[in-house]
Design a protein around this motif. Structure first.
Motif, mmCIF file in Angstrom:
data_model
loop_
_atom_site.group_PDB
_atom_site.id
_atom_site.type_symbol
_atom_site.label_atom_id
_atom_site.label_comp_id
_atom_site.label_asym_id
_atom_site.label_seq_id
_atom_site.Cartn_x
_atom_site.Cartn_y
_atom_site.Cartn_z
ATOM 1 N N LEU A 101 0.823 -1.199 0.000
ATOM 2 C CA LEU A 101 0.000 0.000 0.000
ATOM 3 C C LEU A 101 0.867 1.262 0.000
ATOM 4 N N ALA A 102 1.959 1.240 0.735
ATOM 5 C CA ALA A 102 2.851 2.402 0.791
ATOM 6 C C ALA A 102 3.482 2.701 -0.565
ATOM 7 N N THR A 103 3.670 1.684 -1.370
ATOM 8 C CA THR A 103 4.297 1.882 -2.688
ATOM 9 C C THR A 103 3.265 2.017 -3.803
ATOM 10 N N TYR A 104 1.976 1.992 -3.458
ATOM 11 C CA TYR A 104 0.911 2.109 -4.449
ATOM 12 C C TYR A 104 0.958 3.495 -5.094
ATOM 13 N N GLN A 105 1.128 3.556 -6.380
ATOM 14 C CA GLN A 105 1.225 4.801 -7.151
ATOM 15 C C GLN A 105 2.242 5.763 -6.526
ATOM 16 N N SER A 106 3.377 5.227 -6.124
ATOM 17 C CA SER A 106 4.360 6.013 -5.369
ATOM 18 C C SER A 106 4.809 7.283 -6.094
ATOM 19 N N GLY B 201 4.937 7.839 10.477
ATOM 20 C CA GLY B 201 5.576 9.138 10.673
ATOM 21 C C GLY B 201 6.876 9.349 9.926
ATOM 22 N N SER B 202 7.434 8.312 9.327
ATOM 23 C CA SER B 202 8.704 8.427 8.596
ATOM 24 C C SER B 202 8.427 8.574 7.102
ATOM 25 N N THR B 203 8.978 9.633 6.507
ATOM 26 C CA THR B 203 8.811 9.866 5.076
ATOM 27 C C THR B 203 9.654 8.872 4.297
ATOM 28 N N LEU B 204 9.047 8.255 3.311
ATOM 29 C CA LEU B 204 9.758 7.283 2.478
ATOM 30 C C LEU B 204 10.496 8.002 1.365
ATOM 31 N N SER B 205 11.704 7.554 1.075
ATOM 32 C CA SER B 205 12.503 8.102 -0.014
ATOM 33 C C SER B 205 11.937 7.608 -1.338
ATOM 34 N N GLN B 206 11.731 8.507 -2.291
ATOM 35 C CA GLN B 206 11.226 8.104 -3.602
ATOM 36 C C GLN B 206 12.210 7.187 -4.328
ATOM 37 N N ASN B 207 13.508 7.309 -4.029
ATOM 38 C CA ASN B 207 14.516 6.488 -4.695
ATOM 39 C C ASN B 207 14.562 5.058 -4.155
ATOM 40 N N ALA B 208 14.196 4.883 -2.891
ATOM 41 C CA ALA B 208 14.254 3.556 -2.272
ATOM 42 C C ALA B 208 12.948 3.264 -1.540
ATOM 43 N N ILE B 209 11.831 3.578 -2.194
ATOM 44 C CA ILE B 209 10.540 3.518 -1.510
ATOM 45 C C ILE B 209 10.177 2.105 -1.046
ATOM 46 N N VAL B 210 10.486 1.078 -1.809
ATOM 47 C CA VAL B 210 10.112 -0.281 -1.422
ATOM 48 C C VAL B 210 10.904 -0.727 -0.201
ATOM 49 N N SER B 211 12.220 -0.557 -0.231
ATOM 50 C CA SER B 211 13.031 -0.977 0.914
ATOM 51 C C SER B 211 12.738 -0.122 2.142
ATOM 52 N N ASP B 212 12.525 1.185 1.958
ATOM 53 C CA ASP B 212 12.158 2.043 3.091
ATOM 54 C C ASP B 212 10.831 1.612 3.705
ATOM 55 N N ALA B 213 9.858 1.332 2.855
ATOM 56 C CA ALA B 213 8.547 0.901 3.350
ATOM 57 C C ALA B 213 8.672 -0.417 4.104
ATOM 58 N N ALA B 214 9.397 -1.362 3.546
ATOM 59 C CA ALA B 214 9.572 -2.659 4.211
ATOM 60 C C ALA B 214 10.241 -2.489 5.573
ATOM 61 N N ASN B 215 11.186 -1.564 5.678
ATOM 62 C CA ASN B 215 11.873 -1.333 6.950
ATOM 63 C C ASN B 215 10.991 -0.613 7.965
ATOM 64 N N GLN B 216 10.093 0.245 7.520
ATOM 65 C CA GLN B 216 9.251 1.030 8.428
ATOM 66 C C GLN B 216 7.985 0.297 8.871
ATOM 67 N N CYS B 217 7.512 -0.651 8.079
ATOM 68 C CA CYS B 217 6.260 -1.344 8.402
ATOM 69 C C CYS B 217 6.445 -2.274 9.593
ATOM 70 N N THR B 218 5.502 -2.197 10.525
ATOM 71 C CA THR B 218 5.495 -3.057 11.704
ATOM 72 C C THR B 218 4.177 -3.840 11.713
ATOM 73 N N ASP B 219 3.800 -4.373 12.860
ATOM 74 C CA ASP B 219 2.567 -5.169 12.945
ATOM 75 C C ASP B 219 1.332 -4.363 12.544
ATOM 76 N N THR B 220 1.202 -3.159 13.069
ATOM 77 C CA THR B 220 0.064 -2.290 12.757
ATOM 78 C C THR B 220 0.619 -0.920 12.396
ATOM 79 N N ASN B 221 0.129 -0.324 11.304
ATOM 80 C CA ASN B 221 0.764 0.862 10.748
ATOM 81 C C ASN B 221 -0.227 1.966 10.426
ATOM 82 N N THR B 222 0.320 3.183 10.394
ATOM 83 C CA THR B 222 -0.424 4.342 9.913
ATOM 84 C C THR B 222 0.317 4.861 8.696
ATOM 85 N N LEU B 223 -0.419 4.991 7.587
ATOM 86 C CA LEU B 223 0.169 5.491 6.356
ATOM 87 C C LEU B 223 -0.469 6.841 6.037
ATOM 88 N N ALA B 224 0.352 7.795 5.629
ATOM 89 C CA ALA B 224 -0.122 9.114 5.257
ATOM 90 C C ALA B 224 0.333 9.427 3.836
#
Length: 178
Positions: free
Chosen positions: A136-141, A151-174
């Motif tokens: 979901l975090a990488t959807y139409q990135s 709360g952590s902004t994902l880097s457009q250059n490494a959005i998939v790896s950043d998202a994978a590192n930031q995602c925990t059991d329950t998440n809030t995406l903005a």
């Protein structure tokens, strides 16, 4: 002397008694096979249900974004945009409207607000499970101004790896859009 065979005589013969045992084993085997197939389909059903939730959320997010942009087409910016004003305007997708407010498919709160820059707006989704978070975090990135996970902004250059590192059991995406 005439021999008459009756059903009772056939069922009592040793040959048929032995076959009756095989029939029981065959029936038990068939029942076991059916139970295994039901269990396997249950695993696939869970996976299908999870994929369906993700697809529903992606579709609702894209629809909501488009509806907000259309509603504010004639406005100079998104000042005054809130979840309540979006709800009163009737632009929130039906899948997000629940008896306890505006919610995602995981029953997390959906909030809509003007961004810190008045030319942007933010759609936040809470209670997103880990298995859906990265996708979901990488959807139409590339079409979002920025995406935040917990709360952590994902880097457009490494959005998939950043998202994978930031995602925990329950998440809030903005998701911030302009």
């Amino acid at each position: 002397m005439s021999t008459s065979f009756t059903l009772a005589n056939i069922n009592q013969s040793p040959k048929h008694k032995k076959q009756g045992g095989w029939l029981s084993i065959e029936v038990l085997g068939a029942i076991l096979f059916v139970l295994i197939m039901i269990a396997a389909s249950g695993v696939n059903f869970t996976s299908l249900f999870s994929s369906n939730n993700l697809a529903d959320t992606e579709q609702a997010l894209a629809t909501l974004r488009m509806q907000i942009k259309q509603l504010y087409t004639s406005s100079p910016d998104y000042t005054g945009l809130t979840t309540a004003s979006a709800n009163k305007s009737g632009i929130i997708p039906n899948k997000m409207i629940k008896s306890n407010g505006v919610r995602d498919v995981w029953n997390g709160a959906v909030t809509i607000e003007a961004g810190t820059n008045p030319n942007t707006f933010v759609i936040s989704l809470a209670e997103v499970p880990q298995e859906a978070c990265t996708k979901l975090a990488t959807y139409q990135s590339g079409s979002w101004v920025d995406v935040k996970v917990n709360g952590s902004t994902l880097s457009q250059n490494a959005i998939v790896s950043d998202a994978a590192n930031q995602c925990t059991d329950t998440n809030t995406l903005a998701f911030t859009s302009n």
